[in-house]
Write a protein that holds these residues in place. Structure first.
Motif, short mmCIF file in Angstrom:
data_model
loop_
_atom_site.label_atom_id
_atom_site.label_comp_id
_atom_site.label_asym_id
_atom_site.label_seq_id
_atom_site.Cartn_x
_atom_site.Cartn_y
_atom_site.Cartn_z
N THR A 24 0.85 -1.20 0.00
CA THR A 24 0.00 0.00 0.00
C THR A 24 0.88 1.25 0.00
OG1 THR A 24 -0.13 -0.11 2.43
CG2 THR A 24 -1.94 -1.11 1.18
N HIS A 26 2.95 4.46 0.90
CA HIS A 26 3.57 5.00 2.11
C HIS A 26 3.55 6.52 1.98
CE1 HIS A 26 7.01 4.67 5.30
NE2 HIS A 26 6.08 5.54 5.64
N TYR A 77 -5.97 1.41 3.96
CA TYR A 77 -4.60 1.33 4.42
C TYR A 77 -4.21 2.36 5.47
CZ TYR A 77 -3.58 4.96 0.90
OH TYR A 77 -3.57 6.11 0.16
N GLY A 97 1.93 1.00 6.88
CA GLY A 97 1.57 -0.37 6.56
C GLY A 97 1.92 -1.37 7.64
#
Length: 454
Positions: A24, A26, A77, A97
């Protein structure tokens, strides 16, 4: 009420972090100016009880929910990140994450051991939602803690603790509904999440255009939470009809929320017996999603509520009939508009995120339509779903939730957990019992004219 003397042994596996199932982004995502106010910087506990479903064979709820969480976090996320403070105490999510905290457990009890009607306060809550060491701070810790506890009857308990700055009830239900959908085999959530928190930031030139008495600075002390007792009260059709008979005819069609709020506020004030000339207030949490213009996108899961306040003196509240309090509650709720919400965001920035007034304050939140009980992980709807206890908040003891419930007689209604000192609780019980007894039509000639202090 659940048996308070219930003793159970819960065997927990080592807590683990559940990360998104796929890589996902950052990034650093700022919360809205409504999200990061002082009064939301706390963890709120939710609990769901699920019965044994004979149609579900050889399926482990802990394993299924853990996998579904991982899949859901791909879309949601930010929940897998950590909250940080930027300059001026502005909150944002560092989308690392790392994941959410997950605890798998077994209890030597069945669902029936919790009593004929499921309602807070639940016995052994600390065992069913274990406070993992180092996980409870608002900053730099997992934003969600989830515990799934299997029961001997084949049912299970899903308990969750949320960092309230991330979501309100509607946003949280959207998320756990998505987890349920993934647990039942969906490839993606039916409602896709939308961040867009800048939609509820202060204006470029902040200006307070509405009255926000909920953020008054009031001198005084708050009753310590460890000096309070905790009890729930059930209001079904019989109780509500009794309350309506105590109102003038023009007020009897007001909502259950407004009538209950007025009655509980008045009864609680009588029980606490503050000085007659002291100002007392009730804060009504109002979902403002339908007020925001332009409308927020479907899937927005941040905090979108206001805290309008009704206030008067103790003397006026206690000596006037219930209709007086009800008119004040109606007026407070009606104040919430799009402009009110814009003004609120501006106030929070101008005054550096103040906490709402807690002195001589009662706070009520209606979650009867939030949908906690509808969340289905594959075993059907919850036998109980909603707040795990009353009195939660940055300043504990002030809040009551209105929660959908079915009592031991099978009657549907609302259960309301209340926190009060023991002596005040005894008085409060008498007040509520008197008000909800079957009575003749107590027509109140007219509600006294009031000048709102809002």
């Amino acid at each position: 009420m659940a048996p308070s003397l219930l003793s159970l042994t819960v065997t927990r596996k080592k807590p683990v972090l559940v990360a998104p199932a796929e890589t996902t982004p950052h990034e650093f995502k700022l919360l809205s100016d409504l999200d990061d106010q002082e009064g939301l910087r706390f963890q709120i506990p939710i609990i769901q009880f699920y019965r044994h479903n004979p149609a579900v064979v050889n399926r482990d709820p802990a394993a299924i929910i853990k996998l579904a969480l991982s899949k859901t976090l791909v879309r949601y996320y930010p929940f897998a990140g950590r909250l940080r403070e930027a300059p001026n105490r502005k909150l944002g999510v560092d989308c690392t994450g790392e994941g959410v905290m997950f605890v798998e457990a077994d209890a030597d009890a069945s669902l029936t051991d919790f009593g004929d009607s499921l309602e807070p306060p639940f016995p052994c809550l600390d065992e069913l939602l274990f406070n993992v060491e180092g996980s409870a701070d608002v900053l730099n810790t997992p934003l969600l803690l989830v515990q799934v506890t299997r029961l001997t009857c084949g049912g299970f308990i899903f308990a969750l603790r949320l960092n309230h700055t991330m979501s309100d009830a509607a946003g949280l239900v959207q998320f756990i509904t998505a987890v349920g959908e993934m647990a039942r085999g969906a490839s993606r959530p039916y409602v896709l999440p939308v961040w867009n928190r800048e939609a509820l930031n202060a204006r470029n030139q902040p200006r307070i255009t509405c009255v926000h008495r909920e953020y008054d600075e009031v001198a005084g002390t708050v009753i310590p939470f460890d000096q309070m007792t905790h009890r729930s009260f059930f209001f079904g059709d019989t109780e509500m009809n009794a309350l309506r008979k105590r109102l003038p005819t023009h007020l009897r069609k007001q909502s259950r929320f407004e009538i209950l709020t007025a009655c509980l506020w008045r009864s609680r004030t009588i029980a606490l017996n503050p000085d007659a000339d002291e100002e007392v207030r009730v804060i009504c949490i109002v979902n403002a999603r339908n007020q925001i213009k332009p409308p927020l996108p479907k899937g927005y899961y941040g905090n979108v509520f206001a805290l309008p306040v009704a206030l008067t003196t103790s003397r006026k509240l206690c000596q006037n009939p219930i209709g007086y309090a009800l008119e004040l509650v109606k007026k407070a709720k009606a104040d919430v508009t799009d402009e009110y919400m814009r003004s609120l965001a501006d106030l929070l920035v101008i005054r550096n995120k103040p906490h709402f007034t807690a002195v001589r304050t009662y706070l009520v939140s209606d979650v009867t339509r939030a949908g906690f009980g509808d969340v289905d992980f594959g075993w059907g709807k919850a036998a109980y779903g909603g707040p795990a206890k009353g009195g939660v908040g940055a300043i504990p003891g002030l809040a009551s939730f209105f929660i959908p419930s079915t009592n031991s007689k099978g009657e549907n209604g609302i259960v309301v957990p209340v926190c009060l000192p023991p002596a005040a609780m005894e008085s409060f019980i008498l007040q509520v019992e008197t008000l909800t007894k079957e009575t003749i039509d107590m027509f109140v000639q007219s509600t006294p004219s009031i000048t709102s202090a809002l």
